[in-house]
Structure formats: structure tokens, C-alpha cells
Design an enzyme around this catalytic site. Sequence first.
Site, PDB file in Angstrom:
ATOM      1  N   LEU A 150      -3.320  -7.487  -7.355  1.00  0.00           N
ATOM      2  CA  LEU A 150      -2.654  -8.558  -8.110  1.00  0.00           C
ATOM      3  C   LEU A 150      -3.599  -9.540  -8.801  1.00  0.00           C
ATOM      4  O   LEU A 150      -3.143 -10.476  -9.448  1.00  0.00           O
ATOM      5  CB  LEU A 150      -1.709  -9.331  -7.185  1.00  0.00           C
ATOM      6  CG  LEU A 150      -0.580  -8.488  -6.581  1.00  0.00           C
ATOM      7  CD1 LEU A 150       0.317  -9.343  -5.698  1.00  0.00           C
ATOM      8  CD2 LEU A 150       0.238  -7.805  -7.673  1.00  0.00           C
ATOM      9  N   LYS A 151      -4.891  -9.331  -8.681  1.00  0.00           N
ATOM     10  CA  LYS A 151      -5.850 -10.232  -9.331  1.00  0.00           C
ATOM     11  C   LYS A 151      -6.533  -9.523 -10.491  1.00  0.00           C
ATOM     12  O   LYS A 151      -6.497  -8.294 -10.575  1.00  0.00           O
ATOM     13  CB  LYS A 151      -6.922 -10.674  -8.326  1.00  0.00           C
ATOM     14  CG  LYS A 151      -6.360 -11.361  -7.099  1.00  0.00           C
ATOM     15  CD  LYS A 151      -5.861 -12.733  -7.437  1.00  0.00           C
ATOM     16  CE  LYS A 151      -5.415 -13.470  -6.186  1.00  0.00           C
ATOM     17  NZ  LYS A 151      -4.799 -14.763  -6.516  1.00  0.00           N
ATOM     18  N   LEU A 152      -7.201 -10.306 -11.337  1.00  0.00           N
ATOM     19  CA  LEU A 152      -7.982  -9.685 -12.407  1.00  0.00           C
ATOM     20  C   LEU A 152      -9.254  -9.082 -11.817  1.00  0.00           C
ATOM     21  O   LEU A 152      -9.891  -9.678 -10.947  1.00  0.00           O
ATOM     22  CB  LEU A 152      -8.395 -10.723 -13.447  1.00  0.00           C
ATOM     23  CG  LEU A 152      -7.442 -11.024 -14.603  1.00  0.00           C
ATOM     24  CD1 LEU A 152      -8.096 -12.032 -15.542  1.00  0.00           C
ATOM     25  CD2 LEU A 152      -7.033  -9.769 -15.358  1.00  0.00           C
ATOM     26  N   ASN A 173      -4.398   1.514 -13.714  1.00  0.00           N
ATOM     27  CA  ASN A 173      -3.469   0.655 -12.970  1.00  0.00           C
ATOM     28  C   ASN A 173      -2.092   1.286 -13.029  1.00  0.00           C
ATOM     29  O   ASN A 173      -1.752   1.969 -14.013  1.00  0.00           O
ATOM     30  CB  ASN A 173      -3.412  -0.730 -13.635  1.00  0.00           C
ATOM     31  CG  ASN A 173      -2.425  -1.666 -12.958  1.00  0.00           C
ATOM     32  OD1 ASN A 173      -2.456  -1.831 -11.736  1.00  0.00           O
ATOM     33  ND2 ASN A 173      -1.536  -2.278 -13.724  1.00  0.00           N
ATOM     34  N   GLY A 213       0.771  -1.237   0.000  1.00  0.00           N
ATOM     35  CA  GLY A 213       0.000   0.000   0.000  1.00  0.00           C
ATOM     36  C   GLY A 213       0.798   1.280   0.000  1.00  0.00           C
ATOM     37  O   GLY A 213       0.280   2.339   0.366  1.00  0.00           O
ATOM     38  N   SER A 214       2.050   1.226  -0.465  1.00  0.00           N
ATOM     39  CA  SER A 214       2.812   2.491  -0.479  1.00  0.00           C
ATOM     40  C   SER A 214       2.264   3.464  -1.521  1.00  0.00           C
ATOM     41  O   SER A 214       2.305   4.681  -1.320  1.00  0.00           O
ATOM     42  CB  SER A 214       4.303   2.230  -0.699  1.00  0.00           C
ATOM     43  OG  SER A 214       4.562   1.816  -2.021  1.00  0.00           O
ATOM     44  N   HIS A 274       1.902   0.167 -13.066  1.00  0.00           N
ATOM     45  CA  HIS A 274       2.760  -0.997 -13.305  1.00  0.00           C
ATOM     46  C   HIS A 274       4.216  -0.548 -13.182  1.00  0.00           C
ATOM     47  O   HIS A 274       4.580   0.512 -13.714  1.00  0.00           O
ATOM     48  CB  HIS A 274       2.478  -1.552 -14.705  1.00  0.00           C
ATOM     49  CG  HIS A 274       3.266  -2.789 -15.010  1.00  0.00           C
ATOM     50  ND1 HIS A 274       2.921  -4.024 -14.511  1.00  0.00           N
ATOM     51  CD2 HIS A 274       4.396  -2.983 -15.729  1.00  0.00           C
ATOM     52  CE1 HIS A 274       3.790  -4.928 -14.926  1.00  0.00           C
ATOM     53  NE2 HIS A 274       4.706  -4.321 -15.669  1.00  0.00           N
ATOM     54  N   ASP A 330      -2.426  -5.583 -18.085  1.00  0.00           N
ATOM     55  CA  ASP A 330      -1.389  -4.653 -18.558  1.00  0.00           C
ATOM     56  C   ASP A 330      -1.519  -4.270 -20.035  1.00  0.00           C
ATOM     57  O   ASP A 330      -0.539  -3.892 -20.666  1.00  0.00           O
ATOM     58  CB  ASP A 330       0.018  -5.239 -18.319  1.00  0.00           C
ATOM     59  CG  ASP A 330       0.278  -5.488 -16.836  1.00  0.00           C
ATOM     60  OD1 ASP A 330      -0.314  -4.786 -15.995  1.00  0.00           O
ATOM     61  OD2 ASP A 330       1.068  -6.395 -16.532  1.00  0.00           O
ATOM     62  N   GLU A 357       6.848   6.027  -9.100  1.00  0.00           N
ATOM     63  CA  GLU A 357       5.438   5.590  -9.017  1.00  0.00           C
ATOM     64  C   GLU A 357       4.660   6.514  -8.078  1.00  0.00           C
ATOM     65  O   GLU A 357       3.510   6.865  -8.344  1.00  0.00           O
ATOM     66  CB  GLU A 357       5.336   4.163  -8.464  1.00  0.00           C
ATOM     67  CG  GLU A 357       5.771   3.068  -9.399  1.00  0.00           C
ATOM     68  CD  GLU A 357       5.517   1.704  -8.807  1.00  0.00           C
ATOM     69  OE1 GLU A 357       4.428   1.457  -8.267  1.00  0.00           O
ATOM     70  OE2 GLU A 357       6.426   0.861  -8.882  1.00  0.00           O
TER      71      GLU A 357
HETATM   72  C1  GRF Z   1       3.939  -1.340  -7.181  1.00  0.00           C
HETATM   73  O1  GRF Z   1       5.246  -1.547  -7.646  1.00  0.00           O
HETATM   74  C2  GRF Z   1       2.971  -1.249  -8.328  1.00  0.00           C
HETATM   75  O2  GRF Z   1       3.508  -0.700  -9.484  1.00  0.00           O
HETATM   76  C3  GRF Z   1       2.653  -2.689  -8.586  1.00  0.00           C
HETATM   77  O3  GRF Z   1       2.615  -3.306  -7.324  1.00  0.00           O
HETATM   78  C4  GRF Z   1       3.428  -2.554  -6.423  1.00  0.00           C
HETATM   79  C5  GRF Z   1       2.541  -2.183  -5.286  1.00  0.00           C
HETATM   80  O4  GRF Z   1       3.242  -1.556  -4.235  1.00  0.00           O
HETATM   81  N1  GRF Z   1       1.433  -2.831  -9.365  1.00  0.00           N
HETATM   82  P1  GRF Z   1       2.433  -0.878  -3.050  1.00  0.00           P
HETATM   83  O5  GRF Z   1       1.476  -1.928  -2.503  1.00  0.00           O
HETATM   84  O6  GRF Z   1       1.705   0.297  -3.612  1.00  0.00           O
HETATM   85  O7  GRF Z   1       3.468  -0.494  -2.049  1.00  0.00           O
END
Ligand code: GRF
Length: 201
Positions: free
Chosen positions: A84-86, A101, A13-14, A103, A144, A173
Site C-alpha cells: 500500500l505504499k509507494l 502490481n 497476503g491472499s 489492482h 496505478d 486476482e
Molecule cells: C488485493 O485486492 C489487491 O488487488 C490489492 O490489495 C489487495 C490485497 O489483498 N492491491 P491480499 O493481501 O493479497 O489478500
Amino acid sequence: MPMHVAVAVSGRGSNLEALLRALGPDAPARVVLVLSNRADAPALERAAAGGIASVTLHDHAASGEWLAALDRHAVDLLVLAGYLKLVPAEVIARYRGRIINIHPALLPKFGGPGMYGRRVHEAVLASGAPESGATVHLVDEVYDRGAILGQARVPVLPGDDADRLAARVLEVEHRLLPAAVLAAAAAGRPVPIHEPVESHQ
Ligand code: GRF
């Protein structure tokens, strides 16, 4: 009225935290809901600390819980931030063009099923690419694949391992995702991001 944003998470969740920090009380977008497929996701603690409503999906592949929660909070924009899921097809269909999303690589390379976490950065290093970065894109039914809205680039440096590269990418990000949400709030829907996000490292 601010744009109502829901954030779907699976882990740390960063990016959620970066978004919450970037959206102050007067921002044109507000995170109103956090959805998780895992009850133990640390991201849920970050949501609770921010006073944000959260839902742990009992069956993440079924659309019912998603749609009920998104409706209840009048969500305008769904952000996948480490989800991480669809997302169920019915949810994509209802929110088409309103799901984004983030990535941790420069799509269209280094994406697709199974390309998440360390594996992405290991693949970038193995390819010998001189740079990597982050991508925000629209979400459709295929991992993606949706239209790219913005990217931020970072160099791959001598001596990098997956952890060092991941940290450099994560830093951009945390600025690219808020920029994408603010651009969406200004336009009323996700749009290409024009301001460049540069690496500070
Ligand atoms: C990030 O690198 C994001 O790009 C990817 O999963 C990671 C999630 O990190 N989809 P966080 O949970 O937001 O810290």
C-alpha cells in the site's frame, strides 16, 4: 534457473498465497523473498509457513533496505501484492520494467492515490459500472499508472455491496497474478498476458 520473485505486501497476503500455491517446485518462477512495510502483516505468516525469507522494512520510503534485500536474493521480478505504499524511486529506477502490481479494478478507472481496499469497490458501485475486475500492470513512479499487462473482468450484480464485489474480484486476482508471473518467467521479463482469466462465480 527459475526466475527469482520477490513479493511486497502490507496486509492479508491472499495473493501471495495464491502465487505460492500456483508455483510448484518445478515452476519456472520461485518466490524467494517477501518484503513488508508492517511487522504485523498476516502475509508474513504465510511467507513463514511457505519457508520463504522475509524482510520487514524499518523505513519503507528509503531505498537501502529494499535494494540490499533484492540484491541478496538475486531478485529478477518484484511483485506488489497488496503493498500500500509507494516503492522508493531508486528501486523503481533499478528494476524498471521488472515490477508489477495487482489492482482490484479495471484500470485506468478506479485507481490512483487513496484508491485501495473497500474504497475501490465502493467507487465502482457508486459509478453504476456494469462490470469490474482486476488489473496487472507495470509499476512506475506514479500509483496505478504503468502499462497494463492483463485484466480479468467480473460482472457487477444486483444487490452487490463492496464486500461481495471484492470477493468476486479477488477470485480472479488469484488466477490473474500467477498467470502474469508465469508469463514473465517464460519471457524473462513482464509481458502482456494473452490467456483470458474468466470469472468462475
Ligand atoms: C488485493 O485486492 C489487491 O488487488 C490489492 O490489495 C489487495 C490485497 O489483498 N492491491 P491480499 O493481501 O493479497 O489478500
